[in-house]
Design an enzyme around this catalytic site. Structure first.
Site, mmCIF file in Angstrom:
data_model
loop_
_atom_site.group_PDB
_atom_site.id
_atom_site.type_symbol
_atom_site.label_atom_id
_atom_site.label_comp_id
_atom_site.label_asym_id
_atom_site.label_seq_id
_atom_site.Cartn_x
_atom_site.Cartn_y
_atom_site.Cartn_z
ATOM 1 N N ASP B 92 -2.473 3.922 -3.961
ATOM 2 C CA ASP B 92 -2.805 3.468 -5.613
ATOM 3 C C ASP B 92 -3.992 2.585 -5.301
ATOM 4 O O ASP B 92 -4.470 2.105 -4.363
ATOM 5 C CB ASP B 92 -1.453 3.400 -5.999
ATOM 6 C CG ASP B 92 -0.988 2.178 -5.407
ATOM 7 O OD1 ASP B 92 -1.721 1.395 -4.611
ATOM 8 O OD2 ASP B 92 0.285 1.693 -5.774
ATOM 9 N N ASP B 271 4.769 10.969 -6.735
ATOM 10 C CA ASP B 271 5.241 9.906 -5.881
ATOM 11 C C ASP B 271 6.352 9.187 -6.754
ATOM 12 O O ASP B 271 6.350 9.318 -7.936
ATOM 13 C CB ASP B 271 4.115 9.108 -5.266
ATOM 14 C CG ASP B 271 4.004 8.064 -6.503
ATOM 15 O OD1 ASP B 271 3.238 8.396 -7.295
ATOM 16 O OD2 ASP B 271 4.519 6.895 -6.216
#
Lengths: 376, 376
Positions: B92, B271
Site C-alpha cells: 500500500d 485485503d
C-alpha cells in the site's frame, strides 16, 4: 516398555539406546521439548514433528490438571488425541510446580495442599491423586510424586524431604498397580532420586529408587541453582548406582553443554524450558554458538539463522529478518526462535548418539563444548 | 503485468481472471493476507504457502519504511528475499497509516509530514518519496500515494481531498516513469479512487483514475465506518466506470459476506486485517459460520475446527483444543486461529471463482451469505 542399549562409550559413561513405548521408539540420548499445557509454546505440532524432529515431548501435570482439567482430557481420549500428537509423551508429577508456582502450599504426610496460581482455588496433590491424574492424561511415561527441595537446603531438611519422597514413591507404586491406563496402552512409572547436594543422601536415594525396579529412573532436584560442578558430581553419583539397563532421566537440564556433560556421565533423557523460554527472549542456540539476535550486529546479516541444521526454519530465514521480527515485536519471531533452538537441541543429542555409536563421543564432546559456549 | 478475463457471470458483474506478475500468476477474485511489517502475524511462511495457499500477500509501506527501513530491504535484495516469500507482493502507499497511526501529521500540497508512532521521529511522505520507497521494497504491485478522508467527511473536504489525491497521482505516474525497479523486474502502479460517499465525487475520481490507463485500479476510502449499503453503492459505481480489462482492487474489505457482495459488483482483489486480527481475539470464520472459540460451549467439542477446508491446521486440531489454548493464553492459539481464518478467506474466493467459471455464482453467493453470517 523396553530399553535396549546399542553402544557404550569406552572413554566416558555415555550410552546410546532405544526406548520402546506404546507410541513408538525413542533413540537415546534424547531431549524432550516441554509442552507445558498441551502445546510446545509458539510451535505448531507439524513443526515439532517435521522440523524439530522431536521423538517425545513433555507435559506438565500441574498445568494440565488445572487447564483443561482431567475431565476434558478423558473425554478427548487422553492428551495425545487432545493435542494431536501421536508420538510418546512424558508427564512430570506436578511436584515441582506446586512448590514453585502455587501459593499457600502446605506439605503433610498425605500430600501437598496448594492454591492454583490461576484462580486461587484449593487442591490436594497426593501420590494416589497424582497417579490418577497422570493415568487420565495418558502419558507413556509418568513420574512419581516427589518433593523437590530448594537449593540450598540444610542436611536435616533434605533428608526429611527425601524420606517423604521415598514413602510417596512406595504409595505411587502401590496405587498404580491397582489401576490401569484408561486408554488401553502401557504407562511406565519413573521414580525420582532426590537428596539435594548431599552425597550420602543422593546415594541412599539412588539405592532406594533402584530397588523399586521400575522401567526407568529419574534424577530430580538438580539445576535449581547449585554450581554446575555440583550438578555433575551428583548426576555422576546417581548414574553409578541407578541400573545400567534402564533409561536415566535428568530432570530440567539444561544448557547444551550441560546436556553433553551429563550424557558423558550416563544420562539418557533430558527436558528443559531453556530452548523455548530463552528463544522467546531472543537468545539463540546454534551449531556455531550463542546469539543474542536483538543485537544491532545482526541487522544486516543476511546469512541463514543456522546452516548447520537440517531444519527448514533455520535455513530459510536470515538473521537480519529474525532480528527485525524481534525488534518489531512480531509474533513470528517467537516461533522461529523456538523452532531454531529446539531443532538445535534435537540435533545435538542426535550427534551425541552418532558419536557414541562411532566410538568417538568423548573427544567430540570436548571439542564441541567451547564452540557451543561461544558468544557470537 | 497482464490481466486476462476467463469468465464473466451473467447474473452479476462478477468476473474470474488471471493476473500475471513477475513473481507468478494470481487467479482472481483473490484475497491478500496482510503481512504488515514483513510477516503475516503469527503465521510461518510455509503455512501461508502450503496451508493457506495465498497467491499474493500485502505489505504496509508505512510500517516497512519505519522498520526495518529501506536500507536493510535494499541490502536484502527487496522484501521478497528479506522475508523468504517468492510469490507476488502488493504494497500500500502508507497514506492510510499516516492518517490513522502517526501523530502530529500535517498535510500540504507537497505531501504529509508525520511523526513515527514508534519513536516520534519526523518524516515526510510525498508522492515521489513513496514511489521511491515502494521501488526499494520491491513489491510487484505498488499503490499511488493518496489521502484517505475519514467517514463522515463533508462534501467540500472530500472534494478537496480527492483533488489533492488526483494531483498526487499525476506526480506518482510522472516520477515512476523516470525510475526503475532496483531488482530488475516490473512493478505495476495501481491508482486509487477516492471521493468519500459522494456519488459525484466517486464518479469523477473513477473517471480520472481510469484516464491514467494504469495496469490495475483500486477503490480506497471505503469500509471506514460507512453503512454496508453505502459501501456497496460506491463500489458498484466505481466498478461501472473503471475499465473492465483491468483488475479492480477494493482496499481494506472486509467480512466474508462483504467480499462476496463486492465480487458480485465486479471487484477482483481484496485485503483486510480482519481474518488475522479477529482470529487473534478468538473469532473464527468457518465454512459453517462464525465462532467465538472462547465460549464454554466449545469446551468439549472434539470435532475439527473446520472440516470444510483443505487445510491441515483446520482439520488436525479440535475446537476443544483451540478453546483450551485461548483460555490458557497459549501462543499456538494465535497461529491456529490465524491459519484457520486465512485458509477460509482463500477458500471462499477460490469457491467464488469456481462458481463464476461454472456460471452459477449469483445463486451460490445468495445461498452462502446467510450461512457465513450464522453465529454458531
Amino acid at each position: 516398555m523396553d530399553f535396549q542399549l546399542a553402544a557404550k562409550d569406552t572413554h566416558s559413561r555415555a550410552r546410546a539406546g532405544t526406548l520402546t513405548t506404546a507410541h513408538g521408539e525413542i533413540q537415546t540420548p534424547i531431549f524432550m521439548p516441554v509442552g507445558t499445557v498441551g502445546s510446545v509454546k509458539a510451535v505448531p505440532q507439524v513443526q515439532i514433528k517435521e522440523e524439530i524432529k522431536a521423538q517425545i515431548i513433555l507435559g506438565n501435570t500441574y498445568h494440565l490438571y488445572l487447564r483443561p482439567g482431567t475431565d476434558i482430557l478423558e473425554q478427548a481420549g487422553g492428551l495425545h488425541r487432545f493435542m494431536n500428537w501421536d508420538r510418546p509423551i512424558l508427564t512430570d508429577s506436578g511436584g515441582y510446580q506446586v512448590f514453585s508456582l502455587s501459593g499457600n502450599r502446605k506439605l503433610s504426610e498425605e500430600g501437598a495442599l496448594f492454591q492454583s496460581h490461576i484462580d486461587g482455588s484449593r487442591h490436594l496433590f497426593s501420590p494416589e491423586k497424582v497417579m490418577d491424574i497422570q493415568r487420565k492424561i495418558g502419558a507413556d511415561i509418568i513420574m512419581a510424586f516427589d518433593e523437590c527441595p530448594p537449593y540450598p537446603s540444610d542436611f536435616a531438611y533434605a533428608k526429611k524431604s527425601m524420606e517423604l519422597t521415598h514413602r510417596w514413591l512406595a504409595r505411587c507404586v502401590q496405587h498404580l498397580s491397582g489401576t490401569e491406563c484408561p486408554y488401553g496402552y502401557e504407562q511406565a512409572l519413573f521414580p525420582i532420586v532426590q537428596g539435594s547436594t548431599y552425597r550420602d543422601l543422593r546415594k541412599a536415594s539412588s539405592e532406594f529408587v533402584a530397588s523399586m525396579e521400575c522401567d526407568g529412573n529419574a534424577i530430580g532436584g538438580l539445576s535449581v541453582g547449585e554450581p554446575e560442578e555440583t550438578m555433575y558430581e551428583m548426576a555422576a553419583l546417581c548414574c553409578d548406582i541407578l541400573p545400567e539397563d534402564k533409561p536415566r532421566y535428568l530432570m530440567g537440564v539444561g544448557t547444551p553443554w550441560n546436556i553433553l556433560e551429563n550424557i558423558a556421565l550416563g544420562v539418557d533423557m533430558f527436558d528443559c524450558v531453556m530452548p523455548t523460554r530463552n528463544g522467546r527472549n531472543g537468545m539463540l542456540f546454534t551449531t556455531k554458538g550463542v546469539i543474542n539476535i536483538r543485537n544491532k550486529k545482526w541487522e544486516n546479516d543476511f546469512s541463514p539463522i543456522d546452516e548447520g541444521l537440517d531444519c527448514a526454519t533455520s535455513n530459510c530465514y536470515t538473521k537480519a529478518y529474525l532480528r527485525h521480527l524481534f525488534v518489531a515485536d512480531e509474533l513470528l519471531a517467537l516461533n522461529i526462535a523456538s523452532v531454531q533452538n529446539l531443532s538445535f537441541y534435537l540435533h545435538l543429542v542426535a550427534e551425541a548418539r552418532k558419536h557414541i555409536l562411532q566410538g568417538d563421543f568423548k573427544s567430540w564432546k570436548d571439542n564441541m563444548i567451547p564452540q557451543l559456549k561461544q558468544r557470537l
